[in-house]
Design a protein around this motif. Structure first.
Motif, PDB file in Angstrom:
ATOM      1  N   ALA A 318      27.651  -5.830 182.166  1.00 36.64           N
ATOM      2  CA  ALA A 318      27.911  -6.276 180.797  1.00 36.64           C
ATOM      3  C   ALA A 318      28.119  -5.070 179.882  1.00 36.64           C
ATOM      4  N   PHE A 319      28.861  -5.294 178.784  1.00 36.02           N
ATOM      5  CA  PHE A 319      29.139  -4.241 177.811  1.00 36.02           C
ATOM      6  C   PHE A 319      28.639  -4.666 176.439  1.00 36.02           C
ATOM      7  N   ARG A 320      28.482  -3.683 175.572  1.00 39.76           N
ATOM      8  CA  ARG A 320      28.214  -3.943 174.161  1.00 39.76           C
ATOM      9  C   ARG A 320      29.260  -3.196 173.340  1.00 39.76           C
ATOM     10  N   ALA A 321      29.670  -3.788 172.235  1.00 35.86           N
ATOM     11  CA  ALA A 321      30.683  -3.187 171.374  1.00 35.86           C
ATOM     12  C   ALA A 321      30.012  -2.327 170.316  1.00 35.86           C
ATOM     13  N   VAL A 322      30.464  -1.079 170.201  1.00 36.49           N
ATOM     14  CA  VAL A 322      29.902  -0.143 169.228  1.00 36.49           C
ATOM     15  C   VAL A 322      31.002   0.204 168.231  1.00 36.49           C
ATOM     16  N   ASN A 323      30.826  -0.202 166.998  1.00 37.44           N
ATOM     17  CA  ASN A 323      31.851   0.036 165.983  1.00 37.44           C
ATOM     18  C   ASN A 323      31.344   0.962 164.884  1.00 37.44           C
ATOM     19  N   GLU A 324      30.256   1.667 165.169  1.00 36.35           N
ATOM     20  CA  GLU A 324      29.713   2.638 164.232  1.00 36.35           C
ATOM     21  C   GLU A 324      29.505   3.952 164.956  1.00 36.35           C
TER      22      GLU A 324
END
Length: 332
Positions: A318-324
């Motif tokens: 699984a992945f997590r989205a990092v937008n910072e």
């Protein structure tokens, strides 16, 4: 999928060729060679070297380029290889190594975009105003099963010189006219083109717009979009996400940046697939591996890239989205 963004040195060209349905009739290659010297004067030494300049793209050594097994891409057809005049002998050796017989050399005369005058570059005895395009053929040119039309272009191509190393679109146009029904592949491509397969690490460095995969309308900048976490990659606009009663647990919530300058720059974090340095935009970080990150383009194509051997990362993770951007802090 007709394009793969990756470093060609680390991709299985055999798997990619088979995945794309077999060999190619025409291959166009513009290798980003690392030049250590060009024309030499009696006392001046090397007059040309891109080792002195910083590039927006990665370069490779002559040995690295010559070691690429490009011969597996086709058992027939034609190969177009860009080269500097000072490296013409090297380029001919590469054609032979890839299994192609040298046929002709075309010349691109560089023009200034606004004035239309000849663009003069570096040089010792004469200023360089052109680059050459070597043409090779695999098999007997008179017995080619690859259909092509002759005399659709002269051996001189006049085109504007734009950003560093960018080649004129006139080359693609005359190849398309000369080989209308052929399977065409561009190596080290910077952008995609209809009717071509494209391979290179500069493809889609920044996607400025996204379309909803349900209503097929463009998702406006600064509008929230939803990207599916697992399975087939999908981007949905907020309206379709609500209308389809999708679960937030199955999608990443992402806010589009207005342009590349507004997108988050993840300094010192490179994509573990295409190797682009400092991921721009959303970064997708593996939740199970301690240090595995993907740019959005590679995340969208992760299953395809895994199947052709570009990455060995387990597709089930699984992945997590990092937008910072979280700067790295050091303790001294």
């Amino acid at each position: 999928m007709r394009q793969v963004r990756c470093d060609i040195r680390y991709v299985s060209l055999v798997d990619l060729r088979d995945r794309w349905g077999g060999g190619f009739d025409v291959v166009l290659s513009d290798p980003p060679l690392r030049i250590r010297g060009g024309d030499e004067g009696p006392e001046q030494g090397s007059m040309l070297s891109n080792a002195l300049y910083s590039h927006k793209y990665r370069t490779m050594s002559l040995v690295e380029h010559a070691d690429l097994n490009l011969e597996v891409l086709s058992s027939r057809g034609f190969f177009f290889l860009w080269s500097l005049k000072s490296l013409e002998d090297y380029a001919r050796r590469c054609l032979r190594k890839y299994g192609y017989q040298y046929l002709r050399t075309l010349s691109w005369v560089k023009m200034l975009p606004k004035s239309g005058k000849v663009h003069n570059g570096h040089g010792y005895y004469f200023q360089h105003a052109h680059e050459i395009l070597l043409v090779g053929c695999k098999g007997d040119v008179n017995e080619q099963v690859v259909s092509f039309l002759t005399k659709v272009s002269s051996d001189a191509i006049f085109g504007a010189a734009h950003e560093a190393s960018a080649k004129p679109s006139a080359v693609h146009e005359f190849i398309e006219e000369a080989f209308p029904s052929s399977r065409k592949l561009e190596l080290f491509a910077r952008s995609t083109r209809p009717g071509w397969y494209s391979l290179g690490d500069q493809l889609s460095l920044w996607a400025q717009c996204y379309s909803c995969d349900f209503c097929e309308t463009e998702i406006e900048v600064t509008e929230v979009r939803w990207k599916k976490k697992v399975g087939e990659t999908k981007d949905l606009c907020n309206s379709c996400f609500v209308r389809q009663k999708c679960s937030e647990e199955d999608y990443f919530q992402i806010e589009n940046a207005e342009d590349a300058e507004d997108a988050v720059l993840h300094e010192y974090t490179s994509c573990d697939c295409c190797k682009v340095e400092s991921i721009q935009g959303v970064r997708f970080s593996c939740s199970e591996c301690p240090d595995f990150d993907l740019c959005e383009g590679c995340f969208d194509e992760r299953d395809e890239l895994h199947s052709i051997g570009v990455t060995k990362h387990p597709p089930s993770h699984a992945f997590r989205a990092v937008n910072e951007y979280h700067p790295v802090s050091y303790c001294w």
